[in-house]
Design a protein around this motif. Sequence first.
Motif: not given
Length: 391
Positions: A96-100, A108-111, A117-119, A133-138
């Motif tokens: 939920e925090a990640a969504k917000l 989303v791809n910050a290093v 990255t977050a992924l 969630l991360l993949l769905n957001n790019g």
Amino acid sequence: MAVWAPATAQGQKVDTELLLARQITADQGLFFALARGDIQSMLTLMNQGANPNASLSILGLKAKDVFGDESPILDQPFDPAGWPILHWAVFLNNTEAAKLILRSGALVNAVDVYGGTALHWAAWGGRHSIAKLLLNNGASCQTTDIKRRTPKDWAIMSSQSDMVPLLTTSRTTCRPGTEKDSDGDGVPDHLDLCPNTPLGAPVDERGCWVVAYANFFDFDKAIVKSQYLPHLANAAEVLKNNPDLKVDIQGHADWIGTDEYNLKLGLRRADAVKKVLVDNGVSPERLATSSMGSRQPIADNRTSRGRSLNRRVEIHAGEPETQVRAGVIRPGSPAYLPPESAPAAKPVTAKPAAAPKAEARPPQTAAPSPPPAAPPLPPSATTQENVPVIQ
């Protein structure tokens, strides 16, 4: 118990106005709310303008300040203080925090300083739902860390075999990104104002590597405060991981004060950052300094927050230009103010063939007055007891 212990341990309940009155900024409060898993408080702080790409080190905090001395994250063999807050939400497995944070404009791809990255961290920890969630957001499966390892490589290294199918680029869930990002900083080329950022350098939404903000310095000063030295040590680590890279350290100011004064202040602060980088093992031959003064704002100078964002120091990759860009001054320029510890510079005389801007200024006859207005309150630089918590 640590004075900055997690709010759950302290059990206090106060409102947001009191939180800010105690000089804890919205950016800092966002981390404390995440430590508590308090989504409502995170939402409130986001609505107040909290930066979804901030890190602890750029706020002058340490991981133990927020998560307490006994947090399991402190037992890991890496320094998470330079992580963007999205990385923290992933590591804590808080979907939920990640969504917000993503809805609030996080990159989303910050290093981080290791290029992860977050992924990458979702793959390492087996965070399957957050990875989706991360993949769905790019999020990109092809982004690599400083050792050229993809998120799938991290999953394999940590024995998270169930993550591998999700992170295979041939699958529709992890298709190659459609927007090219040549320097791998998480900002597509068509939006990237600072190309060729080195691997591991954290960037803002423009794709630029800002290594110091207004809170790093006292008002009208050019000495980096001690609590921000670890952040610049991380920057030095990035430069050491890219040993062939030469950079330009560029100082910026807000619009308070004269143009000449702001050019000088920006250059003094760029010199101060250079000194810290050299003290951390970076060769001075790789580091040039310059200043744009107040001529290149990135935020609204009419607001306190905007002015604090405009007072910054950036690192630009590539061979520094030599007095080509309009408005840039460097050491040796007519408007250059030597560091306070150095002897006074000799007056610079105008050359007959120089451009019209080479107007000679009296060396010390009319020193510009400091900006008259008081600066906006920086993030709290002192440890406080009984830190308030919003509920």
